[in-house]
Design an enzyme around this catalytic site. Structure first.
Site, short mmCIF file in Angstrom:
data_model
loop_
_atom_site.label_atom_id
_atom_site.label_comp_id
_atom_site.label_asym_id
_atom_site.label_seq_id
_atom_site.Cartn_x
_atom_site.Cartn_y
_atom_site.Cartn_z
N ASP A 9 42.90 13.88 13.52
CA ASP A 9 41.76 13.86 14.43
C ASP A 9 40.64 14.65 13.76
O ASP A 9 40.88 15.55 12.95
CB ASP A 9 42.16 14.50 15.76
CG ASP A 9 40.97 14.76 16.65
OD1 ASP A 9 40.30 13.79 17.04
OD2 ASP A 9 40.70 15.94 16.93
N ALA A 10 39.40 14.33 14.12
CA ALA A 10 38.26 15.00 13.48
C ALA A 10 37.75 16.20 14.28
O ALA A 10 37.77 17.34 13.82
CB ALA A 10 37.13 14.01 13.25
N TYR A 11 37.31 15.95 15.51
CA TYR A 11 36.58 16.96 16.27
C TYR A 11 37.51 17.94 16.96
O TYR A 11 38.31 17.57 17.81
CB TYR A 11 35.63 16.28 17.26
CG TYR A 11 34.58 15.47 16.53
CD1 TYR A 11 33.56 16.11 15.85
CD2 TYR A 11 34.66 14.08 16.46
CE1 TYR A 11 32.61 15.39 15.14
CE2 TYR A 11 33.72 13.35 15.75
CZ TYR A 11 32.70 14.02 15.10
OH TYR A 11 31.77 13.30 14.37
N ARG A 40 31.34 19.96 25.48
CA ARG A 40 32.57 19.35 24.97
C ARG A 40 33.38 18.71 26.10
O ARG A 40 33.89 17.59 25.96
CB ARG A 40 33.40 20.41 24.26
CG ARG A 40 34.78 19.96 23.81
CD ARG A 40 34.73 18.85 22.79
NE ARG A 40 36.05 18.62 22.19
CZ ARG A 40 36.34 17.59 21.41
NH1 ARG A 40 35.42 16.68 21.13
NH2 ARG A 40 37.54 17.47 20.88
N ASN A 117 37.42 9.55 17.61
CA ASN A 117 36.59 8.94 18.63
C ASN A 117 35.15 8.82 18.18
O ASN A 117 34.38 8.02 18.73
CB ASN A 117 36.62 9.77 19.92
CG ASN A 117 37.83 9.48 20.79
OD1 ASN A 117 38.46 8.44 20.69
ND2 ASN A 117 38.14 10.42 21.67
#
Length: 224
Positions: A9-11, A40, A117
């Site tokens: 996952d990135a964030y 967020r 996402n």
């Protein structure tokens, strides 16, 4: 555990979602943390509710809407600040453990991927700013799936984009416990990066390992 593909996952996992406010939100003063947290929260909430309603708007649009709500909630009306925060979000800071962890996996011959996402434009900008592009073999976003994690079809989309035929062949790494639950339900090998010391949740959809950061990931799977 033997595995050849590690998907991240990135964030919140590779990139610090709160670094935008730290970088560009000094004028918020004591409101900086609550604005960042609510930003967020709303960004993610909008992704889930849209998916449940079988709708889709890209993550950049949801990021802007989340910021609009957070600023309005705390009575902040400052167009220049909003612009600065959105610009900072494009190049969120990577956590210091990210590059070494990816480098160790690559040195061991493992395939590395980002599954996010975020839009391709967003994540490409963050990857470039962090200088980790050479450590990643694939970057997969949800845009083609027109839905957001944790919908099972979205994990299937990511699996096929990296050329893997079975979910258990992918180690999926995320700091978001709901994302770990989604990957576990789909059949991936989930590893929770619990950066903020949160209590466990989603019983029955558990990670195979929980680590405080990425520094121990390669050791957990490669040994040594």
């Amino acid at each position: 555990m033997a595995a050849n593909t590690f998907m991240f996952d990135a964030y919140g996992t590779l990139f610090d979602v709160h670094s935008a406010v730290r970088e560009a939100g000094s004028s918020l003063g004591a409101l900086a943390e609550p604005v960042s947290q609510l930003w967020r929260t709303k960004q993610l909430e909008y992704s889930w509710t849209l998916t449940l309603m079988q709708g889709f708007d890209d993550f950049w649009a949801l990021t802007e809407r989340g910021l609009d709500f957070a600023l309005a909630r705390y009575g902040v009306a400052d167009p220049a600040l909003k612009t600065a925060l959105m610009n900072a979000y494009q190049t969120l800071g990577a956590y210091p453990d990210v590059a070494p962890a990816l480098a160790r996996l690559k040195a061991a011959g493992k395939t590395t991927a980002v599954f996010t996402n975020g839009t391709k434009t967003m994540v490409d900008a963050a990857i470039a700013a962090a200088g980790i592009g050479s450590l990643l073999d694939h970057v997969v976003t949800v845009e083609e799936a027109l839905a957001y994690k944790p919908l099972p079809a979205v994990y299937h989309h990511a699996m096929t984009k990296v050329g893997i035929g079975a979910p258990h062949e992918i180690v999926f790494v995320s700091s978001n416990r709901w994302d770990i639950a989604g990957a576990a339900s789909f059949g991936m090998v989930p590893v929770w990066i619990n950066r903020t010391g949160m209590p466990n949740e989603y019983p029955g959809r558990d990670p195979v390992a929980a680590l405080p950061d990425l520094s121990g990931l390669a050791t957990a799977f490669l040994g040594g």
